[in-house]
Scaffold this motif. Structure first.
Motif, PDB file in Angstrom:
ATOM      1  N   PRO A  55       0.789  -1.243   0.000  1.00 42.43           N
ATOM      2  CA  PRO A  55       0.000   0.000   0.000  1.00 42.43           C
ATOM      3  C   PRO A  55       0.817   1.287   0.000  1.00 42.43           C
ATOM      4  N   SER A  56       1.817   1.417   0.876  1.00 44.46           N
ATOM      5  CA  SER A  56       2.519   2.698   0.962  1.00 44.46           C
ATOM      6  C   SER A  56       3.306   2.987  -0.311  1.00 44.46           C
ATOM      7  N   PHE A  57       3.833   1.955  -0.976  1.00 45.31           N
ATOM      8  CA  PHE A  57       4.574   2.170  -2.213  1.00 45.31           C
ATOM      9  C   PHE A  57       3.618   2.475  -3.362  1.00 45.31           C
ATOM     10  N   ARG A  58       2.494   1.789  -3.392  1.00 45.09           N
ATOM     11  CA  ARG A  58       1.507   2.026  -4.446  1.00 45.09           C
ATOM     12  C   ARG A  58       0.997   3.466  -4.391  1.00 45.09           C
ATOM     13  N   GLU A  59       0.660   3.930  -3.186  1.00 45.62           N
ATOM     14  CA  GLU A  59       0.169   5.292  -3.019  1.00 45.62           C
ATOM     15  C   GLU A  59       1.255   6.321  -3.341  1.00 45.62           C
ATOM     16  N   ALA A 138       8.420  -5.586   3.712  1.00 45.00           N
ATOM     17  CA  ALA A 138       9.634  -5.057   4.334  1.00 45.00           C
ATOM     18  C   ALA A 138      10.516  -4.421   3.268  1.00 45.00           C
ATOM     19  N   ALA A 139      11.194  -3.345   3.644  1.00 46.03           N
ATOM     20  CA  ALA A 139      12.106  -2.650   2.735  1.00 46.03           C
ATOM     21  C   ALA A 139      13.539  -2.829   3.226  1.00 46.03           C
ATOM     22  N   TYR A 140      14.461  -2.893   2.275  1.00 46.18           N
ATOM     23  CA  TYR A 140      15.872  -3.079   2.607  1.00 46.18           C
ATOM     24  C   TYR A 140      16.723  -2.110   1.807  1.00 46.18           C
ATOM     25  N   ASP A 141      17.848  -1.707   2.416  1.00 42.08           N
ATOM     26  CA  ASP A 141      18.908  -1.102   1.612  1.00 42.08           C
ATOM     27  C   ASP A 141      20.215  -1.763   1.996  1.00 42.08           C
ATOM     28  N   VAL A 142      21.138  -1.800   1.044  1.00 44.42           N
ATOM     29  CA  VAL A 142      22.446  -2.401   1.295  1.00 44.42           C
ATOM     30  C   VAL A 142      23.468  -1.697   0.419  1.00 44.42           C
ATOM     31  N   GLY A 149      25.535  -6.329   6.072  1.00 42.95           N
ATOM     32  CA  GLY A 149      24.425  -6.870   5.304  1.00 42.95           C
ATOM     33  C   GLY A 149      23.307  -5.865   5.146  1.00 42.95           C
ATOM     34  N   PRO A 150      22.210  -6.270   4.530  1.00 46.64           N
ATOM     35  CA  PRO A 150      21.072  -5.372   4.316  1.00 46.64           C
ATOM     36  C   PRO A 150      20.458  -4.898   5.630  1.00 46.64           C
ATOM     37  N   ASP A 151      20.006  -3.640   5.641  1.00 45.92           N
ATOM     38  CA  ASP A 151      19.265  -3.085   6.772  1.00 45.92           C
ATOM     39  C   ASP A 151      17.775  -3.191   6.472  1.00 45.92           C
ATOM     40  N   ARG A 152      17.008  -3.702   7.433  1.00 50.57           N
ATOM     41  CA  ARG A 152      15.579  -3.944   7.234  1.00 50.57           C
ATOM     42  C   ARG A 152      14.729  -2.824   7.824  1.00 50.57           C
ATOM     43  N   TYR A 153      13.653  -2.484   7.128  1.00 54.17           N
ATOM     44  CA  TYR A 153      12.648  -1.529   7.594  1.00 54.17           C
ATOM     45  C   TYR A 153      11.278  -2.164   7.390  1.00 54.17           C
ATOM     46  N   GLY A 154      10.324  -1.794   8.228  1.00 51.46           N
ATOM     47  CA  GLY A 154       9.035  -2.470   8.203  1.00 51.46           C
ATOM     48  C   GLY A 154       8.197  -2.221   6.967  1.00 51.46           C
ATOM     49  N   GLU A 158       8.575   3.490   6.009  1.00 51.40           N
ATOM     50  CA  GLU A 158       9.596   3.551   7.055  1.00 51.40           C
ATOM     51  C   GLU A 158      10.980   3.790   6.453  1.00 51.40           C
ATOM     52  N   LYS A 159      11.240   3.184   5.306  1.00 53.21           N
ATOM     53  CA  LYS A 159      12.531   3.403   4.635  1.00 53.21           C
ATOM     54  C   LYS A 159      12.643   4.854   4.157  1.00 53.21           C
ATOM     55  N   MET A 160      11.576   5.396   3.602  1.00 53.94           N
ATOM     56  CA  MET A 160      11.604   6.782   3.142  1.00 53.94           C
ATOM     57  C   MET A 160      11.752   7.749   4.317  1.00 53.94           C
ATOM     58  N   TYR A 161      11.094   7.451   5.424  1.00 53.43           N
ATOM     59  CA  TYR A 161      11.234   8.305   6.608  1.00 53.43           C
ATOM     60  C   TYR A 161      12.671   8.272   7.105  1.00 53.43           C
TER      61      TYR A 161
END
Length: 375
Positions: A55-59, A138-142, A149-154, A158-161
């Motif tokens: 939902p948050s990515f679609r919006e 879940a969102a990740y960046d690496v 390793g990759p950092d996880r966000y819910g 949350e990743k954009m914030y």
């Protein structure tokens, strides 16, 4: 996070980015995004992927079909025409982190959706195999240069914030967001002195993410009594003061922080490790080197003993620590005499430099002290 909430958030981000970078694209549109994707474009992307977007990515896509300057090391996010599976678009990244989570039968990187377009040796992706009750992935960046390793966000939001907070921590725009955080930090400071614990901890932690250095020191003091932190924050708080949003008072640093740094240094030497104190001795500002030398000289004086705070508390605390089995209740009662040495002084953290107090003050007892009205 629906499109009606995304728009003002992203608009504020764009305006603040322009405040921080006035010389970049001075005549351009301050909006960091792109024209919004249409519902048909989003549905076409979902059909191509064979799944419904979180939902948050679609919006987000329905507000801006891509994004510039997403993070300190991510320069742009993909639009609907460029989004695809990580394994298809960047197979090297999917393979490099395929074995990172050994407990997962199917590695997240191998099944994830690539959403970053340009980044500094890194990628950002969403994991359709890690979904919460709201349908958020879940969102990740690496980034390869971190060695981590990759950092996880819910969620994508949350990743954009986190990207937004990171922008503030690095660029420190003089704007309403920073003023709002400073006001929240001051309210949390007063709440802490009244004996509140969890809410001030949360505010200080969040404000620290936004580069509010005062919050970092206030947070450190509470965490010290909770036995949750070491001396690491002082590296950033006492160096590069010209880029700080706040400057640690030198008298407070000498009275409360330096004893802790000396104690941490002693422990580090025992294990053959470096310490913040050693770093500051070698590479810190001259004013800090002078304070360290002065404190070290005082420690060598005959009859030296640590000072825990204002004179009344210092006398009561030392008497408590000399009281044997009655030490803890007497130390707790001594807090009635404590007064802050500075407006940024929240708690008598210098106590933890004394081995006797360090043994007495467990995390539970530290919380008990913080829950008392102080000063």
């Amino acid at each position: 996070m629906d499109r009606h909430a995304w728009k003002p958030f992203l608009q504020r981000w764009s305006e603040e980015w322009r405040i921080a970078r006035p010389d970049e694209e001075p005549d351009g549109d301050p909006w960091l995004g792109c024209p919004p994707a249409t519902e048909d474009e989003v549905q076409a992307l979902e059909a191509r992927l064979g799944c419904v977007l979180p939902p948050s990515f679609r919006e987000f896509l329905l507000v801006t079909n891509g994004w510039r300057h997403a993070g300190n090391f991510v320069w742009s996010l993909r639009g609907t025409e460029e989004i695809g599976w990580l394994a298809d678009l960047e197979p090297m990244w999917a393979e490099a982190y395929a074995d990172w989570d050994e407990e997962d039968a199917e590695p997240a990187a191998a099944r994830s959706l690539l959403i970053s377009l340009e980044a500094d040796a890194g990628v950002v992706y969403l994991d359709p195999g890690d979904v919460d009750e709201r349908g958020e992935w879940a969102a990740y960046d690496v980034f390869s240069w971190t060695g981590m390793g990759p950092d996880r966000y819910g969620s994508f939001y949350e990743k954009m914030y986190d990207f937004y907070a990171g922008f503030h921590a690095l660029d420190r725009p003089q704007c309403e967001t920073q003023r709002e955080w400073d006001a929240k930090v001051e309210d949390a400071r007063l709440a802490s002195l009244r004996g509140e614990v969890d809410c001030p901890l949360t505010v200080f932690a969040q404000a620290t993410r936004f580069g509010r250095d005062r919050a970092s020191f206030l947070h450190f003091q509470m965490q010290t009594l909770l036995r949750e932190v070491d001396d690491d924050p002082f590296y950033q708080l006492v160096t590069n003061s010209d880029t700080r949003s706040w400057v640690l008072d030198e008298d407070l640093f000498a009275a409360q922080a330096l004893p802790l740094l000396f104690t941490a240094h002693k422990k580090a030497r025992r294990f053959g490790l470096g310490s913040t104190l050693q770093f500051l001795r070698e590479r810190g500002p001259q004013r800090i080197k002078d304070l360290i030398a002065c404190h070290q000289a005082r420690r060598k004086e005959p009859g030296f003993r640590l000072r825990f705070g204002n004179p009344e508390f210092d006398v009561a605390a030392h008497a408590a620590l000399d009281a044997g089995q009655d030490a803890w209740p007497r130390l707790r009662d001594a807090l009635v005499h404590w007064r802050p040495l500075h407006e940024d002084h929240l708690a008598p953290i210098a106590l933890l430099a004394d081995p006797r107090a360090a043994r007495l003050i467990t995390p539970e007892r530290g919380r008990e002290l913080l829950a008392m009205r102080r000063g």
